[in-house]
Design a protein around this motif. Structure first.
Motif, PDB file in Angstrom:
ATOM      1  N   ALA A 199       4.195  48.301  83.225  1.00  0.00           N
ATOM      2  CA  ALA A 199       2.706  48.698  83.074  1.00  0.00           C
ATOM      3  C   ALA A 199       1.811  47.542  82.681  1.00  0.00           C
ATOM      4  CB  ALA A 199       2.743  50.135  82.041  1.00  0.00           C
ATOM      5  N   THR A 207       0.212  52.157  86.343  1.00  0.00           N
ATOM      6  CA  THR A 207       1.647  52.094  86.801  1.00  0.00           C
ATOM      7  C   THR A 207       1.780  50.962  87.849  1.00  0.00           C
ATOM      8  OG1 THR A 207       1.363  53.424  88.907  1.00  0.00           O
ATOM      9  CG2 THR A 207       1.629  54.490  86.735  1.00  0.00           C
ATOM     10  N   GLU A 215       0.154  51.845  91.039  1.00  0.00           N
ATOM     11  CA  GLU A 215      -1.404  51.646  90.764  1.00  0.00           C
ATOM     12  C   GLU A 215      -1.908  50.041  90.986  1.00  0.00           C
ATOM     13  OE1 GLU A 215      -2.950  55.717  88.524  1.00  0.00           O
ATOM     14  OE2 GLU A 215      -1.861  54.107  87.594  1.00  0.00           O
ATOM     15  N   SER A 266      -4.405  58.545  79.057  1.00  0.00           N
ATOM     16  CA  SER A 266      -3.914  57.714  80.472  1.00  0.00           C
ATOM     17  C   SER A 266      -2.732  57.870  80.748  1.00  0.00           C
ATOM     18  CB  SER A 266      -4.636  56.480  80.613  1.00  0.00           C
ATOM     19  OG  SER A 266      -3.796  55.453  79.890  1.00  0.00           O
ATOM     20  N   GLU A 284      -1.488  61.198  81.697  1.00  0.00           N
ATOM     21  CA  GLU A 284      -1.568  61.541  82.906  1.00  0.00           C
ATOM     22  C   GLU A 284      -0.545  60.916  84.033  1.00  0.00           C
ATOM     23  OE1 GLU A 284      -3.930  63.426  84.114  1.00  0.00           O
ATOM     24  OE2 GLU A 284      -4.635  63.852  81.896  1.00  0.00           O
ATOM     25  N   ARG A 285       0.196  60.019  83.456  1.00  0.00           N
ATOM     26  CA  ARG A 285       1.254  59.209  84.199  1.00  0.00           C
ATOM     27  C   ARG A 285       2.615  59.309  83.495  1.00  0.00           C
ATOM     28  NH1 ARG A 285      -3.553  57.264  83.991  1.00  0.00           N
ATOM     29  NH2 ARG A 285      -4.637  55.710  85.674  1.00  0.00           N
ATOM     30  N   GLU A 330       5.413  59.054  84.582  1.00  0.00           N
ATOM     31  CA  GLU A 330       6.438  58.045  85.138  1.00  0.00           C
ATOM     32  C   GLU A 330       6.419  56.837  83.855  1.00  0.00           C
ATOM     33  OE1 GLU A 330       3.416  58.774  86.550  1.00  0.00           O
ATOM     34  OE2 GLU A 330       3.000  57.548  88.309  1.00  0.00           O
TER      35      GLU A 330
END
Ligand code: FMN
Ligand code: SF4
Lengths: 405, 148
Positions: free
Chosen positions: A277, A289, A292, A394, A397-398, A400
């Motif tokens: 990340a 990620t 992203e 944040s 929201e992710r 993974e």
């Protein structure tokens, strides 16, 4: 080639960073002579047309700020260079001041002329002792040239003493005034009531350096890089699991992945070699990620679409072995320690978040964390409390990014 | 009256002599005293308060806000950055190295990000920065201070 050197001096630059020769080599003497001969309105109009946005985090249009301070009522005005730079993973102002201290100072002198200030402060964090000495010598060089002093603007260095919150503009004013560096309620904004309640222009180091290179050249030159949304180049600070940690200057719009991978920039991920990340923008930044990172460019609209922002330009790289819960726990401790305690949502909220992180509740109390985050965002006085939960939210929201050991 | 001034008050006053006695000079005043004594004890704050003509509670309130003024031992401070980026590069072992060889002249403080992440792990000795510091560098720095 993605690396550009405009804010940072070119690699072939040979003069000493604090010398008169450097002023000439960088075109800063020309910038001063040209700008100081202009009417303040003409300077402000050029800065506005250049599209420069503040580089301290909030990306506020610089020309708009200069115009407000210039128009504000008051016979005494101040300009301030914010070199407090205490944001996690942020060291670009340090490198800029080490390599080219005259640039930001020239921007400060031009700013003083534009808004009608006779006195300027450089507020620098107390840990940057060596940089402070460089800055002091660079000011002397400008004094010898007659730009600084009784007939120009007086510049005084103020040394901070280890308080992250003192980088917030109104807390910084209180610090200079000899009070506790606690943020003030806004409005009134610094443009009308800043230092000693006088109209004050405060800018980040990198913003001022942009002004210097703008006037050393012209609008056409300045706008040659960047995107439709944001003109120019940005200093980014790469750190963590990256082969070439350091500060790099890249045009807005540069793909995030290239910043990490290009041989003249990050030179690819180190550690395990696999990206886990990126934490973009500082302690109150956003985790991205690997996907992203692949799909975004360094620009406000592109990053805004995934809820991220450039912040201070910090790009902290973590390989896939790092447990990000450890990172957010450290961030939580930082905010709990640095909250000035003036307002309840921030004082209590940062403590509660820390407790939840220390007991490993990141993934089990998600709705509580979201509600708390919203309350802090809505009801805190300053950016610290408002954004302290951002990085943590944040991650939520992710999913993974959840660590599976 | 002058004759009743303590020796400390006299030294502090001498150190601050050329400062304008106004509130805006309080932070520079505190720094000067800090650099001389490496601490800001209640007695020193009292001396600053008298010289600057600012109430003690105010001076204390300001001084106690700042992390770099916390050094009750008066030893040479050694700041080991243990924040995220330096921790990734082994800051913990630097802290251990500093503490193991401490002696009586150095106090180790853990620090938040020192802004040296491109040279992590970093240690700051109050005057200069040890970049990409190793345990040996830290030990050597502590020894240098001890033998000053
Ligand atoms: C908690 C906090 C810390 C901040 N620290 C800094 C800092 O170290 N340097 C900086 O330039 N701006 C910092 N800022 C932003 C300033 O308040 C201000 O917006 C900035 O100096 C304006 O300059 P710019 O428009 O050139 O970015 C901080 C803001 C907050 C809320
Ligand atoms: S939000 Fe936090 S740091 Fe900001 S004024 Fe409130 S308590 Fe202080």
């Amino acid at each position: 080639m993605n690396e550009v050197r405009r804010l940072l001096p070119g690699k072939q630059t040979s003069s000493s960073p604090i010398s008169k020769e450097r002023l000439v080599e960088r075109g800063f003497d020309r910038a001063l002579d040209y700008a100081l001969a202009l009417e303040p309105e003409e300077i402000i109009s050029t800065v506005t047309k250049s599209g420069i946005k503040g580089r301290g985090g909030a990306a506020f249009p610089t020309g708009v700020k200069w115009s407000s301070v210039s128009k504000a009522e008051g016979s005494v005005k101040y300009v301030v260079m914010n070199a407090d730079e205490s944001e996690l993973g942020t060291f670009k102002d340090r490198v800029l001041l080490e390599e080219d201290p005259l640039g930001a100072l020239v921007g400060l002198v031009i700013g003083a002329h534009a808004v009608g200030a006779k006195k300027a402060y450089c507020y620098i964090r107390g840990e940057y002792r060596e940089v402070e000495q460089t800055l002091a010598r660079a000011i002397e060089t400008l004094r010898h040239g007659g730009w600084v002093g009784p007939h120009g603007v007086e510049i005084e260095i103020r040394r901070g003493a280890g308080a992250y919150i003192a980088g917030e503009e109104t807390a910084l004013f209180n610090s200079i005034e000899g009070k506790r560096p606690e943020p003030r309620v806004k409005p009134p904004f610094p443009t009308t009531k800043g230092l000693w309640a006088s109209p004050t222009l405060i800018q980040n180091v990198e913003t001022l350096a942009n002004v210097a290179i703008l006037f050393a050249h012209d609008l056409h030159w300045f706008t040659a890089y960047g995107t439709q949304d944001t003109v120019g180049t940005k200093l980014v600070g790469l750190s963590g699991h990256i082969r070439r940690p350091g500060v790099y200057e890249v045009p807005f719009g540069t793909p995030m992945q290239e910043i990490l991978d290009a041989p003249e920039l990050g030179g690819t991920v180190s550690g395990s070699g696999r990206l886990g990340a990126v934490l973009l923008g500082g302690a109150a930044g956003t985790f991205l990620t690997p996907q992203e990172v692949k799909n975004t460019v360094l620009d406000y609209p592109s990053l805004g679409a995934i809820g991220a922002s450039i912040g201070s330009g910090a790009i902290m790289v973590f390989d896939d072995t790092v447990n990000l819960e450890w990172v957010v726990t450290k961030l939580a401790r930082f905010f709990a320690e640095e909250s000035c305690g003036q307002c309840v949502p921030c004082r209590i909220g940062t403590k509660r978040i820390l407790e939840m992180m220390e007991t490993g509740e990141l993934w089990t109390r998600t709705s509580d964390l979201r509600a708390l985050g919203q309350a802090m965002k809505d009801a805190s006085i300053c950016g610290l409390g408002q954004t302290a939960p951002v990085a943590l939210l944040s991650i939520l929201e992710r999913p993974e990014l959840r660590h599976h050991a | 009256m002058d004759v009743q001034k303590s020796a400390m008050e006299t030294t502090v006053a001498a150190r601050l002599n050329d400062l304008v006695r106004e509130r805006g000079q309080l932070l520079p005043a505190l720094w000067r005293v800090m650099e001389e004594y490496r601490q800001l004890s209640p007695e020193l704050l009292e001396a600053v308060s008298l010289f600057m003509d600012i109430p003690y509670a105010e001076v204390y309130g300001v001084a106690s806000f700042y992390a770099l003024f916390e050094n009750a031992s008066g030893n040479t401070p050694m700041y080991v950055c243990t924040d995220v980026m330096c921790a990734l590069q082994g800051a913990e072992s630097l802290k251990e190295a500093a503490k193991a060889n401490l002696g009586t002249k150095v106090t180790v403080h853990e620090s938040a990000c020192l802004g040296q992440c491109d040279y992590a792990p970093a240690v700051w000795s109050g005057s200069h920065v040890l970049r990409r510091a190793t345990a040996d560098d830290v030990t050597a720095a502590v020894e240098a201070i001890t033998h000053e």
